[in-house]
Design an enzyme around this catalytic site. Structure first.
Site, PDB file in Angstrom:
ATOM      1  N   ASP A  41       0.848  -1.195   0.000  1.00 17.06           N
ATOM      2  CA  ASP A  41       0.000   0.000   0.000  1.00 17.06           C
ATOM      3  C   ASP A  41       0.885   1.247   0.000  1.00 17.06           C
ATOM      4  O   ASP A  41       1.765   1.401   0.845  1.00 17.06           O
ATOM      5  CB  ASP A  41      -0.923  -0.016   1.222  1.00 17.06           C
ATOM      6  CG  ASP A  41      -2.111   0.921   1.065  1.00 17.06           C
ATOM      7  OD1 ASP A  41      -1.900   2.079   0.651  1.00 17.06           O
ATOM      8  OD2 ASP A  41      -3.240   0.493   1.350  1.00 17.06           O
ATOM      9  N   SER A  82      -7.298   3.823  -1.198  1.00 13.98           N
ATOM     10  CA  SER A  82      -7.000   2.387  -1.221  1.00 13.98           C
ATOM     11  C   SER A  82      -8.232   1.546  -1.503  1.00 13.98           C
ATOM     12  O   SER A  82      -8.110   0.428  -2.007  1.00 13.98           O
ATOM     13  CB  SER A  82      -6.378   1.959   0.107  1.00 13.98           C
ATOM     14  OG  SER A  82      -5.141   2.607   0.273  1.00 13.98           O
ATOM     15  N   THR A 135      -7.927  -2.257   1.760  1.00 12.91           N
ATOM     16  CA  THR A 135      -7.278  -3.123   0.760  1.00 12.91           C
ATOM     17  C   THR A 135      -7.759  -4.576   0.859  1.00 12.91           C
ATOM     18  O   THR A 135      -8.329  -5.098  -0.108  1.00 12.91           O
ATOM     19  CB  THR A 135      -5.744  -3.009   0.847  1.00 12.91           C
ATOM     20  OG1 THR A 135      -5.390  -1.639   0.859  1.00 12.91           O
ATOM     21  CG2 THR A 135      -5.067  -3.733  -0.294  1.00 12.91           C
ATOM     22  N   GLU A 250      -0.932  -8.115   1.789  1.00  9.31           N
ATOM     23  CA  GLU A 250      -0.728  -6.665   1.783  1.00  9.31           C
ATOM     24  C   GLU A 250       0.330  -6.222   2.798  1.00  9.31           C
ATOM     25  O   GLU A 250       0.247  -6.564   3.977  1.00  9.31           O
ATOM     26  CB  GLU A 250      -2.029  -5.916   2.107  1.00  9.31           C
ATOM     27  CG  GLU A 250      -1.846  -4.402   1.916  1.00  9.31           C
ATOM     28  CD  GLU A 250      -2.913  -3.537   2.579  1.00  9.31           C
ATOM     29  OE1 GLU A 250      -3.604  -4.017   3.502  1.00  9.31           O
ATOM     30  OE2 GLU A 250      -3.019  -2.365   2.196  1.00  9.31           O
ATOM     31  N   HIS A 259       2.039   8.685   4.782  1.00  9.86           N
ATOM     32  CA  HIS A 259       1.140   9.700   5.358  1.00  9.86           C
ATOM     33  C   HIS A 259       1.834  10.472   6.486  1.00  9.86           C
ATOM     34  O   HIS A 259       1.613  11.673   6.646  1.00  9.86           O
ATOM     35  CB  HIS A 259      -0.129   9.052   5.918  1.00  9.86           C
ATOM     36  CG  HIS A 259      -1.127   8.649   4.877  1.00  9.86           C
ATOM     37  ND1 HIS A 259      -1.824   9.570   4.131  1.00  9.86           N
ATOM     38  CD2 HIS A 259      -1.544   7.422   4.459  1.00  9.86           C
ATOM     39  CE1 HIS A 259      -2.643   8.916   3.301  1.00  9.86           C
ATOM     40  NE2 HIS A 259      -2.475   7.620   3.470  1.00  9.86           N
ATOM     41  N   ASP A 297      -1.366   0.186  -4.766  1.00  4.83           N
ATOM     42  CA  ASP A 297      -2.617   0.839  -5.160  1.00  4.83           C
ATOM     43  C   ASP A 297      -2.375   2.273  -5.618  1.00  4.83           C
ATOM     44  O   ASP A 297      -3.102   2.814  -6.446  1.00  4.83           O
ATOM     45  CB  ASP A 297      -3.641   0.786  -4.023  1.00  4.83           C
ATOM     46  CG  ASP A 297      -3.038   1.083  -2.656  1.00  4.83           C
ATOM     47  OD1 ASP A 297      -1.824   1.401  -2.572  1.00  4.83           O
ATOM     48  OD2 ASP A 297      -3.771   0.995  -1.652  1.00  4.83           O
ATOM     49  N   HIS A 298      -1.309   2.914  -5.087  1.00  6.77           N
ATOM     50  CA  HIS A 298      -0.989   4.323  -5.369  1.00  6.77           C
ATOM     51  C   HIS A 298       0.310   4.653  -4.646  1.00  6.77           C
ATOM     52  O   HIS A 298       0.791   3.864  -3.835  1.00  6.77           O
ATOM     53  CB  HIS A 298      -2.108   5.247  -4.868  1.00  6.77           C
ATOM     54  CG  HIS A 298      -2.457   4.968  -3.433  1.00  6.77           C
ATOM     55  ND1 HIS A 298      -1.634   5.329  -2.382  1.00  6.77           N
ATOM     56  CD2 HIS A 298      -3.509   4.319  -2.877  1.00  6.77           C
ATOM     57  CE1 HIS A 298      -2.175   4.925  -1.251  1.00  6.77           C
ATOM     58  NE2 HIS A 298      -3.307   4.297  -1.513  1.00  6.77           N
ATOM     59  N   HIS A 324      -2.072  10.711  -0.699  1.00 10.03           N
ATOM     60  CA  HIS A 324      -1.703   9.912  -1.868  1.00 10.03           C
ATOM     61  C   HIS A 324      -1.393  10.840  -3.036  1.00 10.03           C
ATOM     62  O   HIS A 324      -1.817  11.992  -3.038  1.00 10.03           O
ATOM     63  CB  HIS A 324      -2.856   8.985  -2.278  1.00 10.03           C
ATOM     64  CG  HIS A 324      -3.315   8.083  -1.175  1.00 10.03           C
ATOM     65  ND1 HIS A 324      -4.508   7.421  -1.205  1.00 10.03           N
ATOM     66  CD2 HIS A 324      -2.727   7.749  -0.007  1.00 10.03           C
ATOM     67  CE1 HIS A 324      -4.646   6.702  -0.097  1.00 10.03           C
ATOM     68  NE2 HIS A 324      -3.576   6.887   0.650  1.00 10.03           N
TER      69      HIS A 324
HETATM   70 MG    MG Z   1      -4.227  -0.795   2.558  1.00  8.85          MG
HETATM   71 ZN    ZN Z   2      -3.231   5.902   2.444  1.00  6.65          ZN
END
Ligand code: MG
Ligand code: ZN
Length: 360
Positions: A41, A82, A135, A250, A259, A297-298, A324
């Site tokens: 993630d 996510s 996720t 994950e 973050h 995911d990003h 993100h």
């Molecule tokens: Mg996640």
């Molecule tokens: Zn995030």
């Protein structure tokens, strides 16, 4: 007469060439029996780059040769969250940020995990966050909002998923409706584990191991080898099924380091995720009928590498964001069918490629 012989000879040649080319095609489209999808993630290319230099180039990810790039925007935002990101992998659709396995009209969409279950394959989810987090949830739950943790837990408890390892116990046992979901799962044949050691020593496939009330601890706070070990146990158990399996793993907290704009947090989580990738690569080497996909995911944090020292494994970074970002995300693929993941595509194509390879 000669003409006839020539004609039949050329027909023979043609049929041979047809035969050869179809043989060539059949080796090209060899189907994976098992699919392992690993999601770091928030693991953009800069996160991988920073970790590469800090680890003095020691990364399992380097063993993967088939690499692609994908766009990750959601249906309502250029920058995805996510939930929409994982729903794109799980269901092959663009949806709104916050959606868990539902489309723009809040209608449930069947997930890749559910397709595997329908075909008598077995499935598993492993995460270092709560298992109800966006996720993992998007592969098995169908809810309008990612914050609906108790509803997501109910979906997980009622699903056909065979193996569940992560955090989030409180959403199963300390609920507003007073229902104990673990007891309900026991009555459906699931065994409940409170340590990975006990899970590893058991013969049961249908198992749930939620080892923290909330998310599992950070790697810097003593999570140890939880993720690589959980990955190994999951592969051991799921591979006993002869029809194949789908496993989602994950590395949840790479995103949280982003973050927090905390370089050490994100790199230590990525190093841990890379150990789990090493376990999966070893599994594919021994079980070549398996496809491994590693992606994200990003990107999170807009991290930029501004300096450092290659020999000393030092990296200097700055962050452009607490959120993100919309950067293209690499997809790494290994094993059977992995050549299909080269090129430039969209996150929904990850689902489409997996589905096509396994089921068409
Ligand atoms: Mg996640
Ligand atoms: Zn995030």
């Amino acid at each position: 007469m000669i003409k006839i012989i020539l004609l039949s000879f050329s027909t023979l040649l043609m049929s041979c060439s047809v035969k050869f080319s179809s043989e060539k095609n059949s080796t090209k489209t060899q189907k994976p029996q098992n699919i392992i999808l690993m999601i770091g993630d928030g693991m953009g290319l800069s996160q991988v780059s920073a970790t590469y230099y800090q680890q003095k180039s020691n990364l399992n990810l380097k063993k993967i040769k088939n690499i692609g790039l994908m766009t990750t925007h959601s249906s309502d935002k250029l920058v995805t969250d996510s939930a929409a990101g994982a729903t794109s992998f799980a269901c092959g659709i663009k949806t709104y940020n916050g959606a868990i396995g539902v489309d723009d009209n809040k209608k449930s969409v069947k997930t890749i995990l559910e397709y595997f279950e329908d075909k008598n394959c077995v499935t598993g989810l492993v995460a270092t966050s709560t298992i109800t987090h966006a996720t993992p949830a998007s592969f098995v739950a169908h809810q309008n909002k990612r914050s609906m943790h108790e509803e997501i837990a109910s979906d997980i408890a009622n699903s056909e998923t065979d193996l569940i390892i992560g955090g989030g116990l409180k959403y199963f046992t300390e609920r507003k409706d007073k229902v104990n979901l673990l007891e309900k799962m026991n009555s459906r044949g699931f065994q409940n584990f409170t340590s990975l050691e006990d899970l590893q020593n058991s013969n049961s496939l249908k198992s749930i191991a939620l080892l923290a009330k909330d998310a599992t601890p950070r790697i810097s706070e003593g999570r140890g080898d939880f993720l690589p070990l959980a990955t190994e146990i999951a592969l051991d158990k799921l591979s006993t099924n002869k029809n194949g399996f789908f496993l989602m793993v994950e590395g949840s907290q790479i995103d949280w380091g982003g973050h927090d704009n905390d370089q050490n947090y994100l790199i230590s989580e990525l190093v841990d995720f890379d150990k789990a990738i090493g376990i999966a690569i070893d599994f594919v080497d021994k079980n070549p009928e398996t496809l491994l996909i590693v992606t994200a995911d990003h990107e999170t944090g807009g991290i930029a590498i501004t300096g450092g020292n290659v020999e000393e494994g030092k990296v200097e970074t700055i962050f452009a964001s607490k959120h993100h970002t919309g950067a293209l995300i690499p997809v790494y693929a290994y094993g059977r069918g992995s050549e299909n993941f080269r090129g430039f595509y969209d996150n929904t194509d990850v689902f489409k490629k997996m589905y096509k390879l396994k089921f068409e």
